[in-house]
Design a protein around this motif. Structure first.
Motif, mmCIF file in Angstrom:
data_model
loop_
_atom_site.group_PDB
_atom_site.id
_atom_site.type_symbol
_atom_site.label_atom_id
_atom_site.label_comp_id
_atom_site.label_asym_id
_atom_site.label_seq_id
_atom_site.Cartn_x
_atom_site.Cartn_y
_atom_site.Cartn_z
ATOM 1 N N ASN A 122 -8.404 -1.261 9.995
ATOM 2 C CA ASN A 122 -7.153 -2.652 10.614
ATOM 3 C C ASN A 122 -6.645 -3.783 9.019
ATOM 4 O OD1 ASN A 122 -5.899 -4.277 11.945
ATOM 5 N ND2 ASN A 122 -7.485 -6.158 11.663
ATOM 6 N N PHE A 123 -6.248 -2.485 7.611
ATOM 7 C CA PHE A 123 -5.265 -2.601 6.636
ATOM 8 C C PHE A 123 -6.152 -3.944 6.166
ATOM 9 C CE2 PHE A 123 -2.767 -2.501 10.218
ATOM 10 C CZ PHE A 123 -1.900 -1.558 10.441
ATOM 11 N N CYS A 132 -1.328 3.707 -0.209
ATOM 12 C CA CYS A 132 0.041 3.072 1.143
ATOM 13 C C CYS A 132 0.770 1.830 0.244
ATOM 14 C CB CYS A 132 -0.980 2.190 1.846
ATOM 15 S SG CYS A 132 -2.000 3.081 3.237
ATOM 16 N N MET A 133 0.535 1.635 -0.716
ATOM 17 C CA MET A 133 1.287 0.825 -2.047
ATOM 18 C C MET A 133 2.784 1.297 -1.994
ATOM 19 S SD MET A 133 -1.040 -1.737 -3.449
ATOM 20 C CE MET A 133 0.400 -2.087 -4.546
ATOM 21 N N SER A 149 -0.097 -8.806 8.379
ATOM 22 C CA SER A 149 -1.450 -7.740 6.787
ATOM 23 C C SER A 149 -1.332 -5.855 6.695
ATOM 24 C CB SER A 149 -3.036 -7.252 8.227
ATOM 25 O OG SER A 149 -3.603 -7.083 9.232
ATOM 26 N N CYS A 150 -0.444 -5.892 8.343
ATOM 27 C CA CYS A 150 0.073 -4.251 7.706
ATOM 28 C C CYS A 150 1.451 -4.645 6.996
ATOM 29 C CB CYS A 150 0.570 -3.687 9.957
ATOM 30 S SG CYS A 150 1.608 -2.296 9.288
ATOM 31 N N ASP A 152 1.482 -6.875 5.075
ATOM 32 C CA ASP A 152 0.728 -7.137 3.274
ATOM 33 C C ASP A 152 0.742 -5.789 3.164
ATOM 34 O OD1 ASP A 152 2.413 -10.197 3.501
ATOM 35 O OD2 ASP A 152 0.300 -10.268 4.000
ATOM 36 N N TYR A 153 -0.067 -4.956 3.937
ATOM 37 C CA TYR A 153 -0.348 -3.721 2.720
ATOM 38 C C TYR A 153 0.255 -2.949 2.598
ATOM 39 C CZ TYR A 153 -4.635 -0.433 3.160
ATOM 40 O OH TYR A 153 -5.768 -0.085 2.599
ATOM 41 N N PHE A 154 1.722 -3.152 3.241
ATOM 42 C CA PHE A 154 2.577 -1.852 2.648
ATOM 43 C C PHE A 154 3.561 -2.379 1.578
ATOM 44 C CE2 PHE A 154 0.678 0.608 5.798
ATOM 45 C CZ PHE A 154 0.757 1.174 5.003
ATOM 46 N N PRO A 155 3.705 -3.010 0.244
ATOM 47 C CA PRO A 155 4.285 -4.868 0.697
ATOM 48 C C PRO A 155 5.634 -3.966 -0.026
ATOM 49 C CG PRO A 155 2.747 -3.318 -1.617
ATOM 50 C CD PRO A 155 2.117 -3.398 -0.123
#
Length: 160
Positions: A122-123, A132-133, A149-150, A152-155
C-alpha cells in the motif's frame, strides 16, 4: 535483429548486443537467475515485457540467501520501458525491489494498480521505494482514481 520475443526458461543465453526489445513468456516460473542471464544476454535492452502468471519457486530460498550474503543484483542500464501488467506479483517484486534489480532513471512502467498496491504494501514498502522513484511515466490499469500515497510514492511520474 532488434527484437527477441517470447523467450522462455529454456533460453540458453548468449550475447545479443543489437537487441533492444525483449519479451518473456512461459508457463513455468522465472527465477532470479533467469533475469541475470537475460540482462547479461541483452546488455542494451530498452524495452522489456513479462508475461508469466506463475509464482517463483525459489522466492523463499532467495530471501534466506539474501539475508546472509549479497546476492547478485540484476542491472538494466538502458531499460526505459517495463511492461509487467501480465505478470505475477513475484515478478513485480523482482523488478521493484532495489535489492534484486537496478535500473536507471526515467522508466515507463506499465502495471495493474492492485498488484502494485500489494507489492509496495500500500505504497509504504521501503525496499521498492527507490526503484519506484526512478519511474517517470506510470500506466496503471484497474482504477480511475489513485490515492495520494500512490502519487507520493512516484514523485517524478506522470500517472495515466
Amino acid at each position: 535483429m532488434e527484437r527477441f520475443e517470447d523467450i522462455t526458461n529454456n533460453f540458453p543465453g548468449g550475447l545479443y548486443p543489437y537487441v533492444r526489445i525483449v519479451s518473456l513468456y512461459d508457463e513455468h516460473p522465472f527465477e532470479h537467475e533467469f533475469f541475470i542471464r537475460i540482462a547479461q544476454s541483452f546488455p542494451f535492452m530498452e524495452k522489456l515485457t513479462i508475461n508469466n502468471r506463475y509464482a517463483q519457486n525459489q522466492k523463499e530460498s532467495y530471501k534466506l540467501i539474501n539475508d546472509k550474503s549479497n546476492l547478485s543484483i540484476v542491472k538494466y542500464n538502458y531499460l526505459i520501458e517495463l511492461y509487467i501488467d501480465r505478470a505475477h506479483d513475484d515478478y513485480i517484486e523482482e523488478f521493484l525491489c532495489n535489492t534484486k534489480t537496478y535500473f536507471q532513471n526515467n522508466i515507463l512502467l506499465d502495471i495493474h494498480y492492485k498488484a502494485l498496491e500489494r507489492v509496495t504494501h500500500n505504497f509504504t514498502r521501503d525496499s521498492t521505494r527507490i526503484n519506484c522513484m526512478k519511474v517517470n511515466e506510470l500506466f496503471l490499469f484497474g482504477k480511475l482514481e489513485y490515492s495520494k500515497s500512490c502519487k507520493d510514492y512516484f514523485p517524478f511520474a506522470i500517472i495515466d
